[in-house]
Design a protein around this motif. Sequence first.
Motif, mmCIF file in Angstrom:
data_model
loop_
_atom_site.group_PDB
_atom_site.id
_atom_site.type_symbol
_atom_site.label_atom_id
_atom_site.label_comp_id
_atom_site.label_asym_id
_atom_site.label_seq_id
_atom_site.Cartn_x
_atom_site.Cartn_y
_atom_site.Cartn_z
ATOM 1 N N LYS A 128 -1.435 100.240 -6.305
ATOM 2 C CA LYS A 128 -1.270 101.386 -5.360
ATOM 3 C C LYS A 128 -0.838 101.393 -4.106
ATOM 4 O O LYS A 128 -1.103 101.887 -3.363
ATOM 5 C CB LYS A 128 -2.457 102.421 -5.444
ATOM 6 N N TYR A 129 -0.074 99.971 -3.782
ATOM 7 C CA TYR A 129 0.553 99.766 -2.529
ATOM 8 C C TYR A 129 1.803 100.840 -2.295
ATOM 9 O O TYR A 129 2.368 100.970 -3.195
ATOM 10 C CB TYR A 129 0.911 98.400 -2.493
ATOM 11 N N PRO A 130 1.977 101.386 -1.003
ATOM 12 C CA PRO A 130 2.904 102.253 -0.995
ATOM 13 C C PRO A 130 4.489 101.515 -0.848
ATOM 14 O O PRO A 130 4.373 100.488 -0.105
ATOM 15 C CB PRO A 130 2.649 102.664 0.444
ATOM 16 N N LYS A 131 4.957 102.089 -1.963
ATOM 17 C CA LYS A 131 6.446 101.573 -2.167
ATOM 18 C C LYS A 131 7.179 101.446 -0.704
ATOM 19 O O LYS A 131 7.840 100.697 -0.382
ATOM 20 C CB LYS A 131 7.249 102.521 -3.014
ATOM 21 N N SER A 132 7.004 102.437 0.112
ATOM 22 C CA SER A 132 7.929 102.612 1.218
ATOM 23 C C SER A 132 7.289 101.413 2.329
ATOM 24 O O SER A 132 8.294 101.275 3.634
ATOM 25 C CB SER A 132 7.639 104.019 2.005
ATOM 26 N N LEU A 133 6.513 100.737 2.314
ATOM 27 C CA LEU A 133 6.049 99.720 3.000
ATOM 28 C C LEU A 133 6.324 98.372 2.471
ATOM 29 O O LEU A 133 5.806 97.357 3.021
ATOM 30 C CB LEU A 133 4.229 99.696 3.339
ATOM 31 N N ILE A 134 7.003 98.314 1.280
ATOM 32 C CA ILE A 134 7.274 96.992 0.842
ATOM 33 C C ILE A 134 8.597 96.642 1.099
ATOM 34 O O ILE A 134 9.526 97.285 0.825
ATOM 35 C CB ILE A 134 7.090 97.111 -0.818
ATOM 36 N N VAL A 173 6.424 93.408 -7.995
ATOM 37 C CA VAL A 173 6.588 94.586 -7.132
ATOM 38 C C VAL A 173 6.030 95.694 -8.012
ATOM 39 O O VAL A 173 5.365 96.907 -7.462
ATOM 40 C CB VAL A 173 8.168 94.901 -6.812
ATOM 41 N N HIS A 174 6.318 95.930 -9.562
ATOM 42 C CA HIS A 174 5.797 97.071 -10.052
ATOM 43 C C HIS A 174 4.407 96.847 -10.205
ATOM 44 O O HIS A 174 3.678 98.122 -10.160
ATOM 45 C CB HIS A 174 6.511 97.010 -11.621
ATOM 46 N N LEU A 175 3.659 95.825 -10.288
ATOM 47 C CA LEU A 175 2.254 95.678 -10.125
ATOM 48 C C LEU A 175 1.654 96.328 -8.760
ATOM 49 O O LEU A 175 0.768 97.018 -8.769
ATOM 50 C CB LEU A 175 1.719 94.261 -10.484
#
Length: 150
Positions: free
Chosen positions: A52-58, A44-46
Amino acid sequence: MQKLNLPDCDLRIKSEEGNQFVFDIIRKKYLVLTPEEWVRQHFVHLMINHLKYPKSLISVENGLKYFKNQKRSDIVLKNRQGGNFLLIECKAPDVKLGRNTLTQISQYNKQLQAAYIAMTNGLQHYIWEYQAKLGSYTQLKEFPTFPTKS
């Protein structure tokens, strides 16, 4: 915990009554620190800090139905339209990634229809792009960049 083939990250870990817990930045709570959770949190941190994947979409460990069985997907990244962009299956470092794991994630993707699927045990990582028109997968050498346009 075992050193992984992933970038180091600053995980919040605490001990209580002889057990270790790790803070999940997506679910915003502490979870029992198992080898699989160690891999999942590093991944998740990677995704957030390096890809640079949006945290809000995970989302992490969401339920899904496969036939009549209730299952859980490890990590799902949505696209900006709400569709599934990337499905990741995480295993503990001592679990060998092979046909069984690929079958598992492919079956989950029949339900989720993500554009990409991946599997990792923290030491090895594999990614495939789903070719919907062909109904097959093409293995990739690296993770896709997240589309910046909506």
